[in-house]
Design a protein around this motif. Structure first.
Motif, PDB file in Angstrom:
ATOM      1  N   VAL A 212       4.329  -7.127  -8.371  1.00 42.31           N
ATOM      2  CA  VAL A 212       3.366  -6.223  -8.272  1.00 42.31           C
ATOM      3  C   VAL A 212       3.758  -4.891  -9.154  1.00 42.31           C
ATOM      4  O   VAL A 212       5.078  -4.343  -8.909  1.00 42.31           O
ATOM      5  CB  VAL A 212       3.158  -5.859  -6.733  1.00 42.31           C
ATOM      6  CG1 VAL A 212       1.955  -4.687  -6.936  1.00 42.31           C
ATOM      7  CG2 VAL A 212       2.393  -6.819  -6.146  1.00 42.31           C
ATOM      8  N   PRO A 213       2.918  -4.094 -10.012  1.00 48.29           N
ATOM      9  CA  PRO A 213       3.515  -3.155 -10.815  1.00 48.29           C
ATOM     10  C   PRO A 213       3.632  -2.023  -9.972  1.00 48.29           C
ATOM     11  O   PRO A 213       3.181  -1.481  -8.798  1.00 48.29           O
ATOM     12  CB  PRO A 213       2.197  -2.868 -11.640  1.00 48.29           C
ATOM     13  CG  PRO A 213       1.047  -3.448 -10.941  1.00 48.29           C
ATOM     14  CD  PRO A 213       1.619  -4.644 -10.299  1.00 48.29           C
ATOM     15  N   LYS A 214       4.910  -1.165 -10.284  1.00 48.70           N
ATOM     16  CA  LYS A 214       4.988   0.072  -9.595  1.00 48.70           C
ATOM     17  C   LYS A 214       4.085   1.046  -9.800  1.00 48.70           C
ATOM     18  O   LYS A 214       3.262   1.324 -10.747  1.00 48.70           O
ATOM     19  CB  LYS A 214       6.400   0.710  -9.982  1.00 48.70           C
ATOM     20  CG  LYS A 214       7.706  -0.080  -9.817  1.00 48.70           C
ATOM     21  CD  LYS A 214       8.998   0.618 -10.128  1.00 48.70           C
ATOM     22  CE  LYS A 214      10.241  -0.380  -9.939  1.00 48.70           C
ATOM     23  NZ  LYS A 214      10.101  -0.514  -8.399  1.00 48.70           N
ATOM     24  N   TYR A 215       3.631   1.821  -8.563  1.00 49.44           N
ATOM     25  CA  TYR A 215       2.388   2.639  -8.790  1.00 49.44           C
ATOM     26  C   TYR A 215       2.940   3.927  -7.681  1.00 49.44           C
ATOM     27  O   TYR A 215       2.949   3.679  -6.637  1.00 49.44           O
ATOM     28  CB  TYR A 215       1.164   2.051  -8.127  1.00 49.44           C
ATOM     29  CG  TYR A 215      -0.036   2.914  -8.295  1.00 49.44           C
ATOM     30  CD1 TYR A 215      -0.521   3.137  -9.298  1.00 49.44           C
ATOM     31  CD2 TYR A 215      -0.400   3.667  -7.032  1.00 49.44           C
ATOM     32  CE1 TYR A 215      -1.736   3.758  -9.491  1.00 49.44           C
ATOM     33  CE2 TYR A 215      -1.670   4.482  -7.226  1.00 49.44           C
ATOM     34  CZ  TYR A 215      -2.262   4.770  -8.389  1.00 49.44           C
ATOM     35  OH  TYR A 215      -3.325   5.366  -8.511  1.00 49.44           O
ATOM     36  N   VAL A 216       3.194   5.044  -8.603  1.00 52.10           N
ATOM     37  CA  VAL A 216       3.544   6.384  -7.774  1.00 52.10           C
ATOM     38  C   VAL A 216       4.591   5.840  -6.555  1.00 52.10           C
ATOM     39  O   VAL A 216       4.317   6.259  -5.638  1.00 52.10           O
ATOM     40  CB  VAL A 216       2.221   7.137  -7.265  1.00 52.10           C
ATOM     41  CG1 VAL A 216       2.798   8.509  -6.840  1.00 52.10           C
ATOM     42  CG2 VAL A 216       1.388   6.957  -8.179  1.00 52.10           C
ATOM     43  N   PRO A 217       5.753   5.609  -7.044  1.00 56.40           N
ATOM     44  CA  PRO A 217       6.393   5.090  -6.193  1.00 56.40           C
ATOM     45  C   PRO A 217       6.888   6.365  -5.329  1.00 56.40           C
ATOM     46  O   PRO A 217       7.725   5.969  -4.252  1.00 56.40           O
ATOM     47  CB  PRO A 217       7.680   4.346  -7.009  1.00 56.40           C
ATOM     48  CG  PRO A 217       7.575   5.110  -8.397  1.00 56.40           C
ATOM     49  CD  PRO A 217       6.184   5.128  -8.397  1.00 56.40           C
TER      50      PRO A 217
END
Length: 420
Positions: A212-217
């Motif tokens: 799953v893509p990283k999103y605002v980690p």
């Protein structure tokens, strides 16, 4: 670097110093494919100058041209200041060149709103996209969300930024309408909700999908200007508490109003200094809500809408609730031990662990890092006197304040003797 780029950098870095929400932590982005930078390994811990500038990020505005006329903002439309704007490639080049010279560890990018929210957000998104995909830059990036931008732009920007933030501007709607009538809390909250919902969606997908893509980690934050309007500390903390609970924010930042507008008579006097002590008390209260289990309504209420500037909010709460003390450190639970003035999170954890092996005595507390001079009025240990005379809250307050003042004078004395 050309003279024109240097001039732009000077203008846009100076304009960005008023945004204090550039702290960075929590990102797990790692260096891949032998790229530049590593937000995970470098740690990215920052110190701040007195005016809020972060010393380890390239902290700039994309442009200080703005279509809005917020009374408290240095980049407001009506302000007579020199204007400048970077191109997308100029910001990319500056970031890479500064990083290679070890000047910075990441980028904090904000902007005035020029032309439209969508146009501005698209340009800023192009910067972070180029850094990630073309320059293979894996350093830390904090991107400001432009209020009212298309959801598609916000979602795409979140794939490349480590942290995103959007400013609430003012703690109350009344203050916002008076000093920034073109903005609204509803618009800001809608954008905060977009990022929150996307984070929740990806978290659920991560349980069934391997990649799953990283999103605002590193999550999202917000900022409020304090002291420009007649809001109470209760107004500020209740607004912060609402956004923590509703939008799962990592941080709320409190920026003491800096008098920069001489033309608006409704703003605080130009000669007044930023309310730094009040700002500090708000951060202490924020810490109590986030790490000490306090509710905002316990720190401030209708009877006490303002924080006490002479003592910290934890001590203030303890003095207002004498019925909760003394706390028996050998029997009380962790939550109650945390509420004792002078005992922090680590000290409370050490106390709970230590009493598994024996009784807690007064001498042990100092070894565990407890500020005993403050905590002694609110605790009972195994060797505490059984019939110790109880002091009244006002007496405790006076003794703690006097000790604090004498300690300050003692620290100041060597400087005075040297003529400082």
């Amino acid at each position: 670097m050309s003279d024109r780029i240097r001039e732009k950098l000077q203008i846009l870095a100076d304009a960005a110093k008023y945004d204090v929400s550039c702290s960075s932590s929590g990102s797990q982005r790692k260096n891949q494919n032998k790229g530049l930078g590593d937000a995970s390994q470098s740690g990215i811990c920052h110190t701040f100058t007195e005016d809020g500038r972060c010393v380890s990020l390239l902290k700039i505005l994309f442009s200080n041209v703005c279509i809005y006329d917020c009374a408290y903002c240095v980049s407001r439309r009506s302000n007579d200041v020199k204007r400048a704007a970077f191109t997308v490639q100029e910001v990319v080049d500056l970031t890479i060149n500064f990083y290679r010279r070890n000047y910075i560890e990441g980028l904090f990018l904000s902007s005035g709103i020029f032309k439209s929210a969508d146009y501005t957000m698209e340009r800023m998104m192009q910067v972070v996209k180029k850094l990630r995909l073309e320059e293979n830059f894996n350093g830390y990036i904090h991107l400001k969300t432009i209020p009212g931008a298309l959801p598609e732009l916000i979602h795409e920007a979140g794939l490349y930024a480590d942290r995103m933030s959007i400013n609430l501007e003012m703690p109350t709607e009344i203050g916002l309408k008076q000093f920034a009538p073109e903005k609204s809390h509803q618009e800001v909250q809608k954008d905060l909700g977009l990022v929150r919902d996307r984070l929740i969606q990806l978290k659920d997908e991560r349980q069934i999908i391997k990649h799953v893509p990283k999103y605002v980690p590193a999550g999202q934050t917000t900022q409020m200007v304090v002291g420009a309007h007649q809001e109470t500390d209760q107004d500020v903390l209740l607004m912060a508490d609402h956004h923590y609970k509703t939008f799962q924010l990592k941080r709320v930042y409190y920026s003491g109003y800096i008098p920069i507008n001489q033309e608006n008579n409704t703003l605080p006097a130009v000669g007044s200094a930023p309310p730094l002590l009040r700002e500090n008390r708000l951060y202490q209260s924020d810490w109590l809500m986030r790490f000490y289990g306090f509710d905002a309504n316990e720190i401030v209420d209708e009877k006490h809408p303002h924080l006490d500037l002479d003592i910290d909010p934890k001590l203030s709460w303890a003095l207002r609730h004498p019925e909760s003390f003394p706390v028996d450190l050998n029997r009380a639970d962790y939550r109650m031990i945390l509420r004792v003035p002078g005992i922090g999170v680590k000290s409370a954890q050490k106390i709970v662990q230590a009493r598994r092996f024996g009784k807690i005595h007064n001498d042990l507390l100092k070894k565990l890092g407890v500020a005993y001079s403050r905590a002694q009025y609110f605790i009972r240990c195994e060797d505490s006197p059984s019939f110790q005379k109880e002091l009244q809250p006002q007496q405790i307050r006076q003794q703690i304040v006097e000790k604090g003042n004498s300690k300050y004078v003692k620290q100041l004395t060597p400087q005075l003797s040297l003529g400082f």
